[in-house]
Design a protein around this motif. Structure first.
Motif, PDB file in Angstrom:
ATOM      1  N   ARG A 302      38.571  17.475  59.805  1.00 26.33           N
ATOM      2  CA  ARG A 302      39.888  17.769  59.436  1.00 26.33           C
ATOM      3  C   ARG A 302      39.819  17.515  57.983  1.00 26.33           C
ATOM      4  NH1 ARG A 302      45.230  17.010  62.517  1.00 26.33           N
ATOM      5  NH2 ARG A 302      46.917  17.813  60.930  1.00 26.33           N
ATOM      6  N   ASN A 303      39.822  18.418  56.989  1.00 26.33           N
ATOM      7  CA  ASN A 303      39.835  17.944  55.731  1.00 26.33           C
ATOM      8  C   ASN A 303      41.197  18.504  55.124  1.00 26.33           C
ATOM      9  OD1 ASN A 303      36.926  17.615  55.769  1.00 26.33           O
ATOM     10  ND2 ASN A 303      36.435  19.760  55.348  1.00 26.33           N
ATOM     11  N   GLU A 304      41.812  17.507  54.403  1.00 22.95           N
ATOM     12  CA  GLU A 304      43.096  17.609  53.838  1.00 22.95           C
ATOM     13  C   GLU A 304      43.346  17.324  52.203  1.00 22.95           C
ATOM     14  OE1 GLU A 304      45.362  16.254  57.886  1.00 22.95           O
ATOM     15  OE2 GLU A 304      45.017  14.707  56.343  1.00 22.95           O
ATOM     16  N   SER A 305      43.894  18.269  51.687  1.00 22.82           N
ATOM     17  CA  SER A 305      44.149  17.970  50.243  1.00 22.82           C
ATOM     18  C   SER A 305      45.864  17.446  50.462  1.00 22.82           C
ATOM     19  CB  SER A 305      43.961  19.044  49.369  1.00 22.82           C
ATOM     20  OG  SER A 305      42.431  19.279  49.297  1.00 22.82           O
ATOM     21  N   PHE A 306      46.304  16.926  49.988  1.00 28.30           N
ATOM     22  CA  PHE A 306      47.708  16.680  50.007  1.00 28.30           C
ATOM     23  C   PHE A 306      48.535  16.297  48.881  1.00 28.30           C
ATOM     24  CE2 PHE A 306      45.868  12.641  50.871  1.00 28.30           C
ATOM     25  CZ  PHE A 306      46.402  11.401  50.240  1.00 28.30           C
ATOM     26  N   PHE A 307      49.710  16.643  48.813  1.00 23.38           N
ATOM     27  CA  PHE A 307      50.566  16.167  47.529  1.00 23.38           C
ATOM     28  C   PHE A 307      52.090  15.651  48.198  1.00 23.38           C
ATOM     29  CE2 PHE A 307      54.205  17.591  44.900  1.00 23.38           C
ATOM     30  CZ  PHE A 307      53.688  17.208  43.729  1.00 23.38           C
TER      31      PHE A 307
END
Length: 790
Positions: A302-307
């Motif tokens: 589960r790869n996540e880029s978050f802001f």
């Protein structure tokens, strides 16, 4: 003459005795401490009584949450000294008291700018405070919290557990209501990973409320977890920045800024990052009737880029009126590549072998906006009226493609595609009124109206020679609309020794669901009353008792009701139950809080009785395990919990948490009996070691015992976390190194064995390394410090 002399002698003896008695009688000293500029109260300020001649300290205490203190002394030649970090010390002499009562009134402290510029951040472990109806766990100072998400922080809080799937439980029970700053929030929804966008350095404290008063929303049979986010109000420009990196990939940047003027307080927090969470899985499904077995294993990513951005302002209209407007925007990009290997056996002979790959992409935008108005009344700063209006939306657009590749034999599974469009909109309106009628009696009243509007459009397609064909039986749009109106009232008495708080809450629920393509509708409407009662008694300065009761409800969510499931693994699927009813629980708790030398400890004995219990029950057909929530009878739980802290030396501290419970469940479904009993226990112990050169080491060990569920036996596990901290730049900057699950031993195993089927599952995430740096500027503090006043 003799008679007169005798009476005179008796009078003198009585006078001397009375004088000696009055001299030995205790003097009660009380007052309230405030900030000279902001007029806000100062909790946890130090109050010391000292002898005027010898300067020897005769006694001391700290102000409470309201900035108030009460202390007694039998001395007559004394002075009082008030101090707090960052403020000039106040020394009060020539005190006049009547009838052994000394009311110091309001004591104002002025900021010491020179001291603020040289203050050091003290690295202490998190601590828990006990109040009449909750425990408050301060967050942000633990070394191992470096780079943590809110879910991982929750897993370090006493009484709370977060499993490998990210599901939160309280004292071993699900049905937990998670709030952000006291209000429902899409960020706190357990259906997704929204809490992952909140990092540890954004959190001020977490309130653990196992027996909530009627003031709180009745949702959550296990209790309430309230996450309080930081918001600094020190004058001038203040801020801090944190940088984190880790293996597997876990990188984030956090910035916190605050600007305080006479009228405005502007605040913002920004978090940006990327994380990769791998998980290895194994499953065995055996059908004993036809002697076939499906074995699968693989790693999911589960790869996540978050802001995450929080922006807001407080406008101080005048001394008694404050208007707050704030907004929160979060955005996630998800990528979930995975490969699962399958083997099909018949009578222990391999028949087929294939693997299934998944490519999933998802975008998750989240909005939240809030308007708050707070009015303080002139007679008492605790006399307040608070109105808040909150709106939020959460969208998730997902597309997945599954490819099956044969290795041995011919696999009958088609390549497939799925697409989902999820939208959730929530509105919450609250009005709360608090009035301290006297110094000891307080009343509260208020109302809340909550609207949840959710839609989930889900489609499954088979690929035949590269041509997608929609599977109508697995495709639908599920709509969910819920409205809850709540009204409450409480009254509380809090004296020096004894306190009591009584309340009642009424909630009306209106729930409607519909499957649009079949027009299957479900409607539920019900009104319930939720009483609560809390009392406490202070035996002496070292021993206190608390007793509490509350009634709670767990309302099914969309994922509990939606009958359509995710086909990520065709042999292990989950689906909802549109006919699911809410569960209700009555909770009782007795807590003792005591201090023994250098140790502090609290012990809680609790009992919970739940009706219409919601349990996830699985069936296995053709080696396919399908899990669905059902209302299964009742559950009686009895447990004991112990939390403690021991500091034998200034440089060594131990913290411990132990929870044991036994349960008795009774129920039937489709002529199948689900009566069974069981026990479980868990423990957590951490130690902090202070070394020279401003270096601290922290080790935390966790253990969860094996336990039974309706159909499974869940294995035990133990794991450890390690953290090292180094302060630099006079404490304004901190470097952290953390290793979570040091021995990669946090493993979830489930096993079920009956006449017809055998099922086994194994899941492990592995070891995580984190390196972090934080720096505080202006009057800000490095983010390992919680940011609140201490």
């Amino acid at each position: 003459m003799k008679n007169i002399l005798a009476k005179t002698t008796l009078f003198l003896v009585l006078l001397i005795g009375f004088k000696g008695f009055t001299q030995n009688k205790e003097i009660s000293i009380f007052g309230e401490i405030k900030d000279a500029v902001s007029k806000s109260t100062i909790p946890y300020a130090t109050v010391v009584i000292a002898d005027k001649t010898t300067k020897q300290v005769l006694g001391g205490t700290t102000s409470n949450e309201k900035g108030q203190f009460n202390i007694k002394t039998d001395a007559t030649n004394f002075y009082v000294e008030i101090s707090f970090m960052g403020f000039k010390t106040q020394k009060l002499e020539n005190l006049d008291y009547n009838q052994n009562i000394l009311n110091l009134g309001t004591i104002v402290l002025k900021e010491d700018s020179q001291m603020l510029n040289t203050v050091e951040v003290r690295a202490e472990v998190s601590k828990t405070q006990f109040k009449l109806d909750k425990k408050v766990f301060s967050v942000g100072k633990d070394i191992a919290s470096t780079g943590m998400s809110a879910l991982e922080v929750l897993n370090n809080v006493p009484s709370v557990n977060v499993n490998i799937e990210g599901e939160v439980s309280l004292r071993g029970s699900a049905g937990v209501q998670i709030l952000i700053n006291g209000k429902p929030s899409v960020i706190a929804e357990q259906g997704g990973n929204a809490l992952g966008t909140i990092t540890a350095d954004m959190i001020e404290s977490i309130e653990v409320i196992t027996n909530p008063s009627a003031k709180y929303d009745a949702e959550g049979t296990a209790g309430v977890l309230n996450i309080i986010l930081k918001k600094n109000e020190k004058k001038g420009l203040n801020g801090s920045i944190s940088l984190n990196t880790g293996i597997p990939d876990n990188h984030s940047v956090g910035v916190s800024l605050n600007r305080r003027t006479e009228k405005f307080n502007l605040f913002t927090q920004l978090g940006v990052g990327y994380r990769s969470v791998p998980r290895y899985n194994e499953n065995i499904n055996t059908n004993k009737l036809n002697d076939t077995t499906i074995v699968s294993n693989g790693t999911n990513y589960r790869n996540e880029s978050f802001f995450n951005l929080i922006l807001g302002t407080d406008y101080h209209i005048n001394e008694y009126n404050v208007l707050t407007l704030s907004g929160n925007y979060a955005y996630e990009l998800e990528d979930q590549p995975s490969r699962t290997n399958f083997e099909l056996y018949h009578q222990d002979v391999l028949q087929n072998k294939w693997y299934r790959t998944e490519v999933t992409d998802a975008t998750n935008p989240k909005w939240q906006y809030e308007l708050n108005y707070k009015k303080d009344f002139k007679d008492d700063e605790e006399h307040t009226l608070l109105f808040s209006a909150l709106g939020s939306s959460f969208a998730k657009e997902t597309s997945s493609e599954f490819d099956n590749t044969d290795v041995i034999g011919t696999n009958t599974n088609f390549n497939q595609q799925t697409a989902a469009n999820y939208n959730q909109t929530d509105y919450t309106f609250k009005l709360d009124y608090t009035d301290p009628i006297t110094e000891t009696v307080t009343i509260e009243a208020g109302t809340q109206y909550l609207i949840n509007d959710v839609g989930n459009d889900y489609e499954v397609r088979n690929l035949n020679n590269g041509v997608p064909q929609v599977i109508d039986s697995l495709t639908n749009n599920f709509e969910y609309n819920q409205k809850v109106l709540g009204i409450y009232g409480t009254t509380a008495y809090e004296g020096d020794k004894w306190g009591i708080k009584l309340g009642v809450r009424m909630e009306n629920t209106d729930l409607k669901t519909v499957l649009t393509n079949t027009n299957e509708k479900n409607s539920q409407q019900y009104t319930n009353f939720f009483p609560s009662a809390h009392t406490s008694y202070k035996i002496n300065s070292d021993v206190s008792l608390q007793l509490g009761y509350s009634k709670r409800i767990y309302r099914p969510r969309l994922w509990d009701l939606n009958p359509f499931f995710n086909i990520r693994d065709n042999y292990n699927v989950r689906k909802g139950n549109p006919n699911l009813l809410p569960e209700f629980s009555d909770s009782y708790e007795l807590t003792g809080i005591y201090k023994i030398g250098k140790a502090t400890m609290n012990t809680s004995l609790y009992h919970r009785y739940t009706t219409d219990l919601v349990e996830r029950v699985f069936t296995i057909v053709d080696n396919v395990k399908t899990t669905m929530p059902l209302n299964i009878g009742t559950n009686k739980m009895l447990g004991i919990e112990v939390n403690g802290k021991y500091s034998p030396l200034k440089w060594l501290t131990f913290n411990g948490d132990f929870n044991w419970n036994t349960f008795d469940r009774n129920g039937k479904y489709n002529n199948q009996t689900f009566d069974f009993t069981g026990t479980s226990w868990s423990s957590r112990i951490s130690s902090k070691l202070g070394l020279p050169a401003d270096i601290d080491i922290e080790v935390t060990g966790n253990y969860r015992s094996s336990y039974k569920t309706l159909q499974n036996n869940v294995s035990d596990y133990a794991f450890a976390d390690l953290g090292v901290r180094k302060k630099i730049m006079k404490g304004k900057a901190v470097i952290n190194l953390a290793v979570r699950d040091l021995f990669a031993s946090r493993i979830d195993q489930n096993e079920s064995d009956n006449i017809n089927n055998y099922q086994y599952s194994y899941s492990r995430r592995g070891r995580f390394f984190m390196l972090g740096f934080s720096y505080g500027f202006g009057k800000g503090e490095a983010m390992t410090y919680s940011g609140g006043r201490r």
